[in-house]
Write a protein that holds these residues in place. Sequence first.
Motif, PDB file in Angstrom:
ATOM      1  N   PRO A 221       0.829  -1.204   0.000  1.00 44.72           N
ATOM      2  CA  PRO A 221       0.000   0.000   0.000  1.00 44.72           C
ATOM      3  C   PRO A 221       0.867   1.258   0.000  1.00 44.72           C
ATOM      4  CG  PRO A 221       0.085  -0.947   2.197  1.00 44.72           C
ATOM      5  CD  PRO A 221       0.805  -1.911   1.299  1.00 44.72           C
ATOM      6  N   ILE A 222       0.496   2.236  -0.813  1.00 41.65           N
ATOM      7  CA  ILE A 222       1.232   3.494  -0.827  1.00 41.65           C
ATOM      8  C   ILE A 222       1.057   4.188   0.518  1.00 41.65           C
ATOM      9  CG2 ILE A 222       1.346   5.783  -1.894  1.00 41.65           C
ATOM     10  CD1 ILE A 222       0.733   4.447  -4.557  1.00 41.65           C
ATOM     11  N   SER A 223       2.162   4.746   1.027  1.00 44.89           N
ATOM     12  CA  SER A 223       2.192   5.277   2.391  1.00 44.89           C
ATOM     13  C   SER A 223       2.697   6.713   2.405  1.00 44.89           C
ATOM     14  CB  SER A 223       3.116   4.401   3.254  1.00 44.89           C
ATOM     15  OG  SER A 223       3.435   5.028   4.478  1.00 44.89           O
ATOM     16  N   ALA A 224       2.270   7.485   3.413  1.00 40.95           N
ATOM     17  CA  ALA A 224       2.783   8.847   3.596  1.00 40.95           C
ATOM     18  C   ALA A 224       4.201   8.816   4.142  1.00 40.95           C
ATOM     19  CB  ALA A 224       1.878   9.623   4.541  1.00 40.95           C
ATOM     20  N   TYR A 225       4.540   7.827   4.955  1.00 41.04           N
ATOM     21  CA  TYR A 225       5.865   7.636   5.562  1.00 41.04           C
ATOM     22  C   TYR A 225       6.395   8.934   6.180  1.00 41.04           C
ATOM     23  CZ  TYR A 225      10.326   5.123   6.149  1.00 41.04           C
ATOM     24  OH  TYR A 225      11.435   4.494   6.665  1.00 41.04           O
ATOM     25  N   THR A 226       5.689   9.445   7.157  1.00 42.44           N
ATOM     26  CA  THR A 226       6.046  10.727   7.772  1.00 42.44           C
ATOM     27  C   THR A 226       7.282  10.654   8.659  1.00 42.44           C
ATOM     28  OG1 THR A 226       4.477  10.250   9.555  1.00 42.44           O
ATOM     29  CG2 THR A 226       3.675  11.571   7.689  1.00 42.44           C
ATOM     30  N   ASN A 227       7.685   9.452   9.052  1.00 41.66           N
ATOM     31  CA  ASN A 227       8.870   9.309   9.912  1.00 41.66           C
ATOM     32  C   ASN A 227      10.109   8.870   9.150  1.00 41.66           C
ATOM     33  OD1 ASN A 227       7.664   6.767   9.472  1.00 41.66           O
ATOM     34  ND2 ASN A 227       8.673   5.882  11.268  1.00 41.66           N
ATOM     35  N   ALA A 228      10.114   9.056   7.832  1.00 47.24           N
ATOM     36  CA  ALA A 228      11.273   8.637   7.026  1.00 47.24           C
ATOM     37  C   ALA A 228      12.498   9.463   7.384  1.00 47.24           C
ATOM     38  CB  ALA A 228      10.958   8.804   5.536  1.00 47.24           C
ATOM     39  N   ALA A 229      13.646   8.822   7.373  1.00 49.34           N
ATOM     40  CA  ALA A 229      14.919   9.501   7.612  1.00 49.34           C
ATOM     41  C   ALA A 229      15.938   8.993   6.595  1.00 49.34           C
ATOM     42  CB  ALA A 229      15.413   9.233   9.040  1.00 49.34           C
ATOM     43  N   PRO A 230      16.386   9.833   5.631  1.00 51.19           N
ATOM     44  CA  PRO A 230      16.001  11.238   5.494  1.00 51.19           C
ATOM     45  C   PRO A 230      14.554  11.390   5.069  1.00 51.19           C
ATOM     46  CG  PRO A 230      17.266  10.512   3.593  1.00 51.19           C
ATOM     47  CD  PRO A 230      17.325   9.389   4.580  1.00 51.19           C
ATOM     48  N   PRO A 231      13.976  12.595   5.301  1.00 50.31           N
ATOM     49  CA  PRO A 231      12.572  12.807   4.937  1.00 50.31           C
ATOM     50  C   PRO A 231      12.346  12.637   3.441  1.00 50.31           C
ATOM     51  CG  PRO A 231      13.381  14.563   6.367  1.00 50.31           C
ATOM     52  CD  PRO A 231      14.581  13.773   5.942  1.00 50.31           C
ATOM     53  N   LEU A 232      11.165  12.191   3.071  1.00 51.07           N
ATOM     54  CA  LEU A 232      10.830  12.058   1.663  1.00 51.07           C
ATOM     55  C   LEU A 232      10.753  13.433   1.001  1.00 51.07           C
ATOM     56  CD1 LEU A 232       8.093   9.286   1.449  1.00 51.07           C
ATOM     57  CD2 LEU A 232      10.564   9.073   1.683  1.00 51.07           C
ATOM     58  N   THR A 233      11.121  13.471  -0.272  1.00 53.25           N
ATOM     59  CA  THR A 233      10.982  14.685  -1.065  1.00 53.25           C
ATOM     60  C   THR A 233       9.836  14.498  -2.059  1.00 53.25           C
ATOM     61  OG1 THR A 233      12.422  14.003  -2.885  1.00 53.25           O
ATOM     62  CG2 THR A 233      13.489  14.938  -0.929  1.00 53.25           C
TER      63      THR A 233
END
Length: 401
Positions: A221-233
């Motif tokens: 499922p496509i995700s917002a992934y708000t805790n990604a490191a580095p942050p998503l662009t």
Amino acid sequence: MSPAMPASNLLLVECVPVASLPLMSRTKSSHRIHAVLSLGAMGAALMGGCGPQDLPVDGAEVGEAAQEIVGGTTTAITNAPWQVSLRTASGAHFCGGAILGQWYVLTAQHCVAGRNPATVSLGAGSATRSLMTSTGQVVQVADFLLHPGYIPSTLDMDVALVRLASPLTLNATTVKGITMATAADVTAGRTNVGVIATATGWGGLVPFGAPQDDLRTVDLPISAYTNAAPPLTASMIAAGGVAGQSICHGDSGGPLVVNGASGKLLAGLTSWTAGCGQANHPSVFARVSAIEPWVTNIRSRPVTPRLSEVLSVPTAGQWLHRSFTVAAGTPSLNVRLSGGTGDANLYVHTAAPPTSTFVCTSTDGGTAEYCSIPSPAAGTWYVSVHNPTSIANVTLRATTY
């Protein structure tokens, strides 16, 4: 020179044999590769071409220690006929890719930056890698066209076009181009959070396991992934985050596919993951809609030879200089030495020789040297060849796209 990748839990999902690491001054990718290898060595957690006629889509072992689709199942090539395998000179799989048309394939830039296309082939048309030459198609690579916005330290704009030396034979079942998602598809919600996307690839089933011979697939499922490191662009898209399901090493460059209005759409290219199959850590892909205009522009342009010459210099230590003009708006300049005998080094620059300022140098040893320069400046360019030993029948080629 690009900055080295910071020590972090970023995991590239390319398979790269240590022996294949480039020994050259085109070091954009070498910092990144060494950073990943050093993390693994320390036991860190696993984070793992032609012109306008090509534009329509056909319709009707970096390593022995590799990883791949986690939590998926085997699948037939007819379910993913756009899937390809990028292969080393020995035939070992190191990355995936997605067919756009008979001349072009999309992949992750970290898969090809620093590589010489003379050492890379592409396999298509078979879900079983060991049968690729007998039941599929294997073609050589001509050029890598690198997206100018690529940032190795964050893997932003992790996209490259692969131009083939000979065209793929497209069909409706096993070797087929896929349509790229556009900004309009994003607006229509086809890559919204919660949409189910499909990733495919080859590799191991467990961390550092042996690559798989059969193509595998997993729904994410496509995700917002708000805790990604580095942050998503804005040029990234995340999918997954369910424990035990993800992409991993060996899948880099492979397709992430969603449903479109009239067929499948290429939404992403496998780029990196913060953990193979870890809960709450989706896999990250290059967002295809962000780079679709760049790709479409290149595929609509002619391939223009600027130099094509066979060099033979019996005396060592000589310099040969050639020049040509590059037009404004040119997406890529690609220069290559190949074939023949001896040892020759390649230098590409915008300053008239003699000079010590070069845009690209390639000094690998032997006669296989390569430079790919994205968005070259308009004006006069110079190609210089220096031979530490005598050379014979070495082909010099420069091409703009």
